[in-house]
Design an enzyme around this catalytic site. Structure first.
Site, mmCIF file in Angstrom:
data_model
loop_
_atom_site.group_PDB
_atom_site.id
_atom_site.type_symbol
_atom_site.label_atom_id
_atom_site.label_comp_id
_atom_site.label_asym_id
_atom_site.label_seq_id
_atom_site.Cartn_x
_atom_site.Cartn_y
_atom_site.Cartn_z
ATOM 1 N N ASP A 154 0.842 -1.204 0.000
ATOM 2 C CA ASP A 154 0.000 0.000 0.000
ATOM 3 C C ASP A 154 0.876 1.252 0.000
ATOM 4 O O ASP A 154 0.384 2.378 -0.050
ATOM 5 C CB ASP A 154 -1.025 0.001 1.149
ATOM 6 N N SER A 155 2.212 1.046 -0.010
ATOM 7 C CA SER A 155 3.129 2.167 -0.253
ATOM 8 C C SER A 155 2.895 2.723 -1.659
ATOM 9 O O SER A 155 3.407 3.798 -1.996
ATOM 10 C CB SER A 155 4.587 1.723 -0.079
ATOM 11 N N ASP A 209 -1.174 -6.044 -0.260
ATOM 12 C CA ASP A 209 -1.525 -5.382 0.996
ATOM 13 C C ASP A 209 -3.017 -5.107 1.051
ATOM 14 O O ASP A 209 -3.592 -4.590 0.087
ATOM 15 C CB ASP A 209 -0.815 -4.018 1.082
ATOM 16 N N LYS A 220 -1.582 -9.232 2.895
ATOM 17 C CA LYS A 220 -0.836 -8.794 4.084
ATOM 18 C C LYS A 220 -1.687 -7.800 4.873
ATOM 19 O O LYS A 220 -2.361 -6.960 4.273
ATOM 20 C CB LYS A 220 0.502 -8.151 3.692
ATOM 21 N N GLU A 276 -1.728 -5.320 8.682
ATOM 22 C CA GLU A 276 -0.924 -4.727 9.760
ATOM 23 C C GLU A 276 -1.636 -4.904 11.097
ATOM 24 O O GLU A 276 -2.806 -4.549 11.225
ATOM 25 C CB GLU A 276 -0.709 -3.227 9.492
ATOM 26 N N GLU A 282 8.838 -4.108 10.719
ATOM 27 C CA GLU A 282 9.341 -2.848 10.167
ATOM 28 C C GLU A 282 9.939 -1.959 11.254
ATOM 29 O O GLU A 282 9.301 -1.713 12.297
ATOM 30 C CB GLU A 282 8.185 -2.106 9.448
HETATM 31 O O1 KIV Z 1 3.550 -1.135 1.657
HETATM 32 C C1 KIV Z 1 4.720 -1.490 1.722
HETATM 33 O O2 KIV Z 1 5.559 -1.188 0.867
HETATM 34 C C2 KIV Z 1 5.126 -2.279 2.870
HETATM 35 C C3 KIV Z 1 6.582 -2.540 3.049
HETATM 36 C C4 KIV Z 1 7.214 -1.360 3.647
HETATM 37 C C5 KIV Z 1 6.842 -3.771 3.840
HETATM 38 O O3 KIV Z 1 4.318 -2.684 3.654
#
Ligand code: KIV
Length: 271
Positions: free
Chosen positions: A51-52, A90, A120, A122, A189
């Site tokens: 989600d980056s 994500d 994924k 969090e 992280e």
């Molecule tokens: O969204 C992302 O890029 C991440 C990484 C920093 C692990 O969750």
């Protein structure tokens, strides 16, 4: 040399074998077809459709604004390009924290439409009902602890997490819980290297670090950071392998000059 370089497809089973045999796992983000193809062909083990994308692709300040449909768009583009790596998408902010049925529906939509291999999320104890419900549908889940960018408004800072005993203890408990319910791996992280090492030693599932030291089972970086496309983000854990921003700007600058000077196109570059 990697024992696993020749395998046709990275699965969650392959990743747990890699941990058992002490082979490090290499993971990078990708958000689009062209980059994902290059990254996959270069031998990466896991591609994270992170989600980056919210920061890197859309220019948002945080990961919070990206939507489920936008993540699905990126996920589909990446999956189309990949033949070897395991693809993890994500789950965006707000699609799994509220209630476990919503979490399940979001995860099913991601898997059905993108054809990715896993999702994924969090968090630990606070979201464990959602994690269990997603897992109950046969969807592999990767956890994410330590600095959790979706909680930035709670922290108020992107500084190193779990330096104090209480937070470190909670992180270990959350990691054990995620493993116990059936997550296939977790990302840690921005935490002290000693804590990263302790979690990796304690857990049987692979622990992938980003700023979690060298004693974890694998590493992940944001592709645009390690290629030097993003320039303003320079945490201590980031190693830049290229200065692609300079290369791209140089190439574009040359193109502009060639167009203006009428050097481009030349006779061979036209019909
Ligand atoms: O969204 C992302 O890029 C991440 C990484 C920093 C692990 O969750």
């Amino acid at each position: 040399m990697s024992v696993y370089k020749e395998i046709k497809r990275v699965t969650t089973h392959v990743l747990s074998e890699m941990k058992l045999k002490g082979e490090k796992i290499a993971m990078l983000t990708s958000y689009d077809f062209s980059m994902a193809k290059l990254v996959d062909q270069a031998g990466i083990d896991i591609i994270l459709v992170g989600d980056s994308a919210s920061n890197v692709m859309a220019g948002n300040e945080t990961t919070l604004p990206i939507t489920l449909d936008q993540m699905i768009y990126h996920g589909k583009s990446v999956v189309r390009a990949v033949t070897r790596a395991l693809v993890v998408v994500d789950m965006p902010f707000g699609t799994y924290q509220g209630n476990s049925l919503e979490a399940l529906n979001s995860a099913i939509k991601i898997m059905k439409v993108t054809h990715a291999d896993a999702v994924k999320v969090e968090g630990g104890k606070e979201i464990i009902e959602s994690v269990e419900r997603i897992l109950s549908a046969g969807i592999p889940v990767m956890g994410h602890l330590g600095l959790m960018p979706q909680s930035i408004n709670k922290y108020g800072t992107y500084t190193v997490r779990a330096k104090e005993e209480v937070e470190a203890q909670k992180l270990i408990e959350d990691a054990l819980l995620l493993e116990a319910v059936g997550c296939f791996a977790i990302v840690l992280e921005k935490i002290p290297a000693t804590l990263g090492a302790k979690v990796a030693q304690t857990l049987k599932i692979p622990v992938i670090g980003i700023g979690a030291g060298g004693e974890v089972d694998g590493q992940v970086l944001v592709l645009h950071d390690m290629l030097g496309i993003t320039q303003t983000f320079s945490p201590r854990f980031l190693r830049r392998y290229l200065n692609l921003a300079e290369e791209i700007q140089g190439a574009v600058n040359n193109y502009v000059q060639d167009v203006k000077s009428k050097d481009f196109p030349n006779e061979k570059e036209q019909y």
